[in-house]
Design a protein around this motif. Structure first.
Motif, short mmCIF file in Angstrom:
data_model
loop_
_atom_site.label_atom_id
_atom_site.label_comp_id
_atom_site.label_asym_id
_atom_site.label_seq_id
_atom_site.Cartn_x
_atom_site.Cartn_y
_atom_site.Cartn_z
N VAL A 106 0.83 -1.21 0.00
CA VAL A 106 0.00 0.00 0.00
C VAL A 106 0.86 1.25 0.00
CG1 VAL A 106 -1.75 1.30 1.27
CG2 VAL A 106 -1.91 -1.19 1.14
N ASP A 107 1.95 1.25 0.76
CA ASP A 107 2.81 2.43 0.82
C ASP A 107 3.37 2.77 -0.57
OD1 ASP A 107 2.38 2.69 3.51
OD2 ASP A 107 4.24 1.67 4.10
N GLY A 108 3.66 1.75 -1.35
CA GLY A 108 4.18 1.99 -2.69
C GLY A 108 3.17 2.68 -3.58
N LEU A 109 1.88 2.35 -3.42
CA LEU A 109 0.84 2.97 -4.24
C LEU A 109 0.78 4.47 -4.00
CD1 LEU A 109 -2.02 0.32 -3.92
CD2 LEU A 109 -0.31 0.55 -5.74
N GLY A 110 1.09 4.89 -2.79
CA GLY A 110 1.08 6.31 -2.49
C GLY A 110 2.17 7.09 -3.21
N THR A 111 3.15 6.38 -3.77
CA THR A 111 4.25 7.04 -4.48
C THR A 111 4.12 6.90 -6.00
OG1 THR A 111 5.67 5.05 -4.50
CG2 THR A 111 5.76 6.47 -2.54
N MET A 112 2.97 6.44 -6.46
CA MET A 112 2.77 6.30 -7.90
C MET A 112 2.93 7.63 -8.63
SD MET A 112 -0.45 3.63 -8.28
CE MET A 112 -1.35 4.93 -9.04
N PRO A 113 3.33 7.60 -9.89
CA PRO A 113 3.43 8.84 -10.66
C PRO A 113 2.07 9.55 -10.76
CG PRO A 113 4.51 7.04 -11.82
CD PRO A 113 3.78 6.43 -10.67
N PRO A 114 2.07 10.88 -10.73
CA PRO A 114 0.80 11.63 -10.82
C PRO A 114 -0.02 11.27 -12.05
CG PRO A 114 2.57 13.09 -10.15
CD PRO A 114 3.22 11.78 -10.49
N GLU A 115 0.66 10.96 -13.17
CA GLU A 115 -0.10 10.63 -14.38
C GLU A 115 -0.85 9.32 -14.24
OE1 GLU A 115 4.34 9.83 -15.32
OE2 GLU A 115 3.12 11.33 -14.26
N TRP A 116 -0.37 8.39 -13.44
CA TRP A 116 -1.12 7.16 -13.18
C TRP A 116 -2.38 7.48 -12.39
CZ3 TRP A 116 2.67 2.62 -11.57
CH2 TRP A 116 3.58 2.41 -12.61
N TRP A 117 -2.24 8.26 -11.32
CA TRP A 117 -3.41 8.61 -10.52
C TRP A 117 -4.42 9.39 -11.35
CZ3 TRP A 117 -4.99 6.44 -6.31
CH2 TRP A 117 -4.09 5.89 -5.39
N ARG A 118 -3.93 10.32 -12.18
CA ARG A 118 -4.85 11.14 -12.98
C ARG A 118 -5.62 10.29 -13.97
NH1 ARG A 118 -1.48 14.81 -14.17
NH2 ARG A 118 -0.96 14.16 -16.29
N GLU A 119 -5.02 9.21 -14.46
CA GLU A 119 -5.73 8.30 -15.35
C GLU A 119 -6.78 7.50 -14.58
OE1 GLU A 119 -6.58 5.94 -18.88
OE2 GLU A 119 -5.69 7.91 -18.55
N LEU A 120 -6.47 7.13 -13.35
CA LEU A 120 -7.37 6.28 -12.56
C LEU A 120 -8.61 7.01 -12.07
CD1 LEU A 120 -4.81 4.25 -10.46
CD2 LEU A 120 -6.57 3.28 -11.95
N GLY A 121 -8.47 8.30 -11.73
CA GLY A 121 -9.61 9.00 -11.16
C GLY A 121 -9.31 10.44 -10.83
N PRO A 122 -10.33 11.18 -10.37
CA PRO A 122 -10.16 12.57 -9.96
C PRO A 122 -9.54 12.64 -8.57
CG PRO A 122 -12.46 11.95 -9.73
CD PRO A 122 -11.74 10.76 -10.30
N VAL A 123 -8.26 12.36 -8.52
CA VAL A 123 -7.52 12.22 -7.25
C VAL A 123 -6.31 13.15 -7.29
CG1 VAL A 123 -6.21 10.64 -5.78
CG2 VAL A 123 -8.25 9.82 -6.97
N GLY A 124 -6.16 13.96 -6.24
CA GLY A 124 -5.04 14.89 -6.15
C GLY A 124 -5.54 16.26 -5.81
N THR A 125 -5.06 17.27 -6.51
CA THR A 125 -5.54 18.64 -6.32
C THR A 125 -6.82 18.86 -7.12
OG1 THR A 125 -4.30 19.49 -8.22
CG2 THR A 125 -3.15 19.43 -6.08
N PHE A 126 -7.45 20.01 -6.91
CA PHE A 126 -8.65 20.34 -7.69
C PHE A 126 -8.32 20.36 -9.18
CE2 PHE A 126 -11.45 23.49 -9.72
CZ PHE A 126 -12.69 22.91 -9.45
#
Length: 319
Positions: free
Chosen positions: A257-277
């Motif tokens: 789980v800790d590793g998932l928190g360090t994923m590249p921002p572009e991975w998170w942005r593809e997965l969902g509306p996660v991060g900043t506004f």
């Protein structure tokens, strides 16, 4: 900038006290959101009654139902329920029908031997009934003898199929007026799903996404990492379609789980509306470019946290 503007709404978690649905519906409408999506899962809260309650206290808000299990009700009764909602609130209902979780169907004694056949027969019959037809059919799972609705909708809604895999999406393309894609519904998955449905014309695409907006990305990523870990335990087509899925799985296998928190921002942005506004806006615009018409944003399964998240939904709706 996207050329398509999707309708933005919020999902009402299946675990919430049913009486809260009117509060959420009123706030969303007053704040300028477009939709509220109610969730029917066995054996939580029921979609039709939640939808009717939300529609009764609003005048503009569209209410989506995600989803009614195909075999839990007779196809004629399902059509009656949807038609009644459409008469109560014309052009404000987006009904979804899906397979339902097969273990739940087994618990109720209605699990079909062929979920694909059952879904296609139900979708076809319900869609024809909503269109005002008299329906006679002797199928494997749907048998109707000269059934017609006394009060069919003046304008039938698109009947959406809540499905995931390629065979089910092919059924949706033949028998439904659109699809509801469960979270995580990335732009990549949306494009693949539309293609697997046969790229029909006038096909309404709805996508669900977990929403997590924070002042900094690191906090948002850490909050969402346990959820993503739960999804990786049994990866859906929404994950396996991703170009970086093998690398994502390797990262999780190695660092947890800790590793998932360090994923590249572009991975998170593809997965969902996660991060900043701004990250959330970028994800929504990418969904719009992929062909999405409706976006249901999932809150945490805590009613107080969900209530606070309404403000983020309203900001996104007004973007």
């Amino acid at each position: 900038m996207s050329t398509r503007r999707a309708s933005i709404g919020m999902c009402f978690d299946r675990t919430f006290e049913p009486s809260k649905v009117t509060e959420f519906a009123r706030r969303l409408e007053a704040g300028g959101a477009d939709q509220l999506w109610v969730i029917e899962d066995c054996f939580y809260t029921a979609g039709i009654s939640l939808a009717a309650s939300a529609l009764a206290v609003t005048e503009r808000l569209t209410v989506g139902i995600g989803i009614l299990p195909a075999v839990a009700r007779n196809a004629a009764i399902t059509a009656m329920e949807i038609a009644t909602l459409c008469r109560l609130a014309p052009d404000r209902v987006l009904p979804g029908i899906g397979h339902g979780v097969q273990s739940w169907m087994r618990q109720m004694g209605v699990r079909p031997a062929s979920p694909l056949t059952a879904l296609e027969e139900v979708l076809t019959a319900v869609r024809r009934l909503l269109a005002g037809e008299e329906v006679t059919v002797d199928g494997r799972y749907v048998r109707l003898d000269r059934v017609a609705l006394d009060q069919s909708p003046a304008t039938p809604p698109p009947l959406l199929a809540g499905v995931r895999g390629p065979k089910s999406l092919a059924v949706a393309g033949r028998a439904a007026g659109g699809i509801v894609l469960a979270e995580p519904a990335s732009p990549s998955y949306v494009r693949a799903a539309i293609e697997q449905a046969g790229s029909p014309v006038d096909f309404h695409v709805a996508a669900f996404s977990f929403l997590c907006i924070e002042q900094d990305r690191t906090t948002a990523y850490r909050r969402m990492a346990p959820w993503l870990a739960s999804q990786l335990a049994d990866p859906s087509p929404g994950l396996t379609v991703l170009s970086f899925f093998p690398d994502l799985l390797d990262l999780f296998t190695r660092d947890g789980v800790d590793g998932l928190g360090t994923m590249p921002p572009e991975w998170w942005r593809e997965l969902g509306p996660v991060g900043t506004f701004e990250d959330a806006v970028a994800h929504i615009e990418e969904l719009e470019d992929a062909g999405v018409h409706s976006i249901g944003l999932f809150p945490p399964a805590d009613v107080e946290a969900a209530s606070a998240m309404v403000e983020d939904v309203l900001r996104l709706a007004a973007r």
